[in-house]
Design an enzyme around this catalytic site. Sequence first.
Site, PDB file in Angstrom:
ATOM      1  N   GLY A 161       0.781  -1.236   0.000  1.00  0.00           N
ATOM      2  CA  GLY A 161       0.000   0.000   0.000  1.00  0.00           C
ATOM      3  C   GLY A 161       0.808   1.278   0.000  1.00  0.00           C
ATOM      4  CB  SER A 162       4.240   2.256  -1.022  1.00  0.00           C
ATOM      5  OG  SER A 162       4.320   1.860  -2.365  1.00  0.00           O
ATOM      6  CG  MET A 166      -1.175  -7.775  -6.782  1.00  0.00           C
ATOM      7  SD  MET A 166      -0.694  -6.681  -8.129  1.00  0.00           S
ATOM      8  CE  MET A 166       0.691  -7.572  -8.762  1.00  0.00           C
ATOM      9  NE  ARG A 167      -8.855 -12.360  -7.371  1.00  0.00           N
ATOM     10  CZ  ARG A 167      -8.890 -13.647  -7.720  1.00  0.00           C
ATOM     11  NH1 ARG A 167      -7.825 -14.395  -7.591  1.00  0.00           N
ATOM     12  NH2 ARG A 167      -9.993 -14.176  -8.203  1.00  0.00           N
ATOM     13  CG  HIS A 203       1.504  -2.273 -15.477  1.00  0.00           C
ATOM     14  ND1 HIS A 203       1.225  -3.509 -14.925  1.00  0.00           N
ATOM     15  CD2 HIS A 203       2.479  -2.495 -16.388  1.00  0.00           C
ATOM     16  CE1 HIS A 203       1.989  -4.428 -15.488  1.00  0.00           C
ATOM     17  NE2 HIS A 203       2.766  -3.842 -16.380  1.00  0.00           N
ATOM     18  CB  THR A 255     -10.226  -1.557 -20.947  1.00  0.00           C
ATOM     19  OG1 THR A 255      -8.890  -1.974 -21.215  1.00  0.00           O
ATOM     20  CG2 THR A 255     -10.357  -0.057 -21.156  1.00  0.00           C
ATOM     21  CD  GLU A 312      -6.155  -6.099 -24.992  1.00  0.00           C
ATOM     22  OE1 GLU A 312      -5.030  -6.352 -25.392  1.00  0.00           O
ATOM     23  OE2 GLU A 312      -6.975  -5.403 -25.628  1.00  0.00           O
ATOM     24  CG  ASP A 359      -1.477  -4.591 -17.144  1.00  0.00           C
ATOM     25  OD1 ASP A 359      -2.134  -4.070 -16.219  1.00  0.00           O
ATOM     26  OD2 ASP A 359      -0.711  -5.557 -16.974  1.00  0.00           O
ATOM     27  CD  GLU A 393       4.398   2.048  -9.136  1.00  0.00           C
ATOM     28  OE1 GLU A 393       4.349   1.197 -10.014  1.00  0.00           O
ATOM     29  OE2 GLU A 393       4.227   1.793  -7.924  1.00  0.00           O
TER      30      GLU A 393
HETATM   31  C1  GAR Z   1       3.113  -1.146  -7.574  1.00  0.00           C
HETATM   32  O1  GAR Z   1       4.429  -1.174  -8.067  1.00  0.00           O
HETATM   33  C2  GAR Z   1       2.151  -1.226  -8.741  1.00  0.00           C
HETATM   34  O2  GAR Z   1       2.623  -0.622  -9.895  1.00  0.00           O
HETATM   35  C3  GAR Z   1       2.028  -2.720  -8.926  1.00  0.00           C
HETATM   36  O3  GAR Z   1       2.010  -3.231  -7.622  1.00  0.00           O
HETATM   37  C4  GAR Z   1       2.813  -2.406  -6.780  1.00  0.00           C
HETATM   38  C5  GAR Z   1       2.027  -2.121  -5.520  1.00  0.00           C
HETATM   39  O4  GAR Z   1       2.829  -1.467  -4.586  1.00  0.00           O
HETATM   40  N1  GAR Z   1       0.846  -3.051  -9.637  1.00  0.00           N
HETATM   41  C6  GAR Z   1       0.806  -4.012 -10.562  1.00  0.00           C
HETATM   42  O5  GAR Z   1       1.753  -4.702 -10.835  1.00  0.00           O
HETATM   43  C7  GAR Z   1      -0.542  -4.179 -11.223  1.00  0.00           C
HETATM   44  N2  GAR Z   1      -0.401  -4.917 -12.430  1.00  0.00           N
HETATM   45  P1  GAR Z   1       2.168  -0.823  -3.289  1.00  0.00           P
HETATM   46  O6  GAR Z   1       1.282  -1.888  -2.639  1.00  0.00           O
HETATM   47  O7  GAR Z   1       3.335  -0.483  -2.415  1.00  0.00           O
HETATM   48  O8  GAR Z   1       1.387   0.379  -3.699  1.00  0.00           O
END
Ligand code: GAR
Length: 209
Positions: free
Chosen positions: A12-13, A86-87, A105, A137, A139, A141, A170
């Site tokens: 959750g950063s 991640m679902r 992403h 969407t 599809e 990513d 991010e």
């Molecule tokens: C992040 O790097 C995000 O881009 C990735 O998960 C991480 C979550 O980090 N998301 C994906 O890979 C989605 N396909 P966080 O929990 O520290 O925010």
Amino acid sequence: MIKIAVLVSGNGSNLQALIDADLSGKIVGVLSNKPEAYALTRAQQAKIATAVIEHKQYPSREAFDEVMHQQLLDWEADLIVLAGFMRILSKKFVKAWEGKMLNIHPSLLPHYKGMHTHQRVLNTGDILHGCTVHYVTAELDAGQALAQGVLRVSHQDNATTLAERVHKLEHLIYPQVVEWICSGTLQPADTGVYYHGKLMHEPVQFCKF
Ligand code: GAR
């Protein structure tokens, strides 16, 4: 005021970056499919409502998504922000929130969809890497990109250092895009992604389109 729901599965950063940003919208709830996600602690510390809906307890993706959908309606969410959720989502759920759901992403989409993006970038020998905020969407990513953060890959980078560097980007671009939406300054009809500023330096400039 735009009501934001954040969907998480892990640390959750990115959620923390959204909490710390001075958003003109309000985070009304944080939903996790994993009870152990540290993101839930972050939400509780910020006095934000939380919900845990464990996908394992539902017979199908659709059944799980329907319970999530109801929770989001209960929170009266206007905007759904996926932050390390991640679902894969069902078509019906995506359709219901089309144009109202964002993801971040860890790659410069359309390159490196899916998992293990940092290692794949290193394996290929790319000199640029980064992250993309895009609409969700059906599809994976593949929805319209709204902003990208770009960094230059160094000879000293490994998957861990790249992950750390991309995370920093991010945390810059996700709150900014969410704020564009909350403040009504995003023009969804625009197309294309443009890199602005100097790609050689961090923090890198990024742009909406
Ligand atoms: C992040 O790097 C995000 O881009 C990735 O998960 C991480 C979550 O980090 N998301 C994906 O890979 C989605 N396909 P966080 O929990 O520290 O925010």
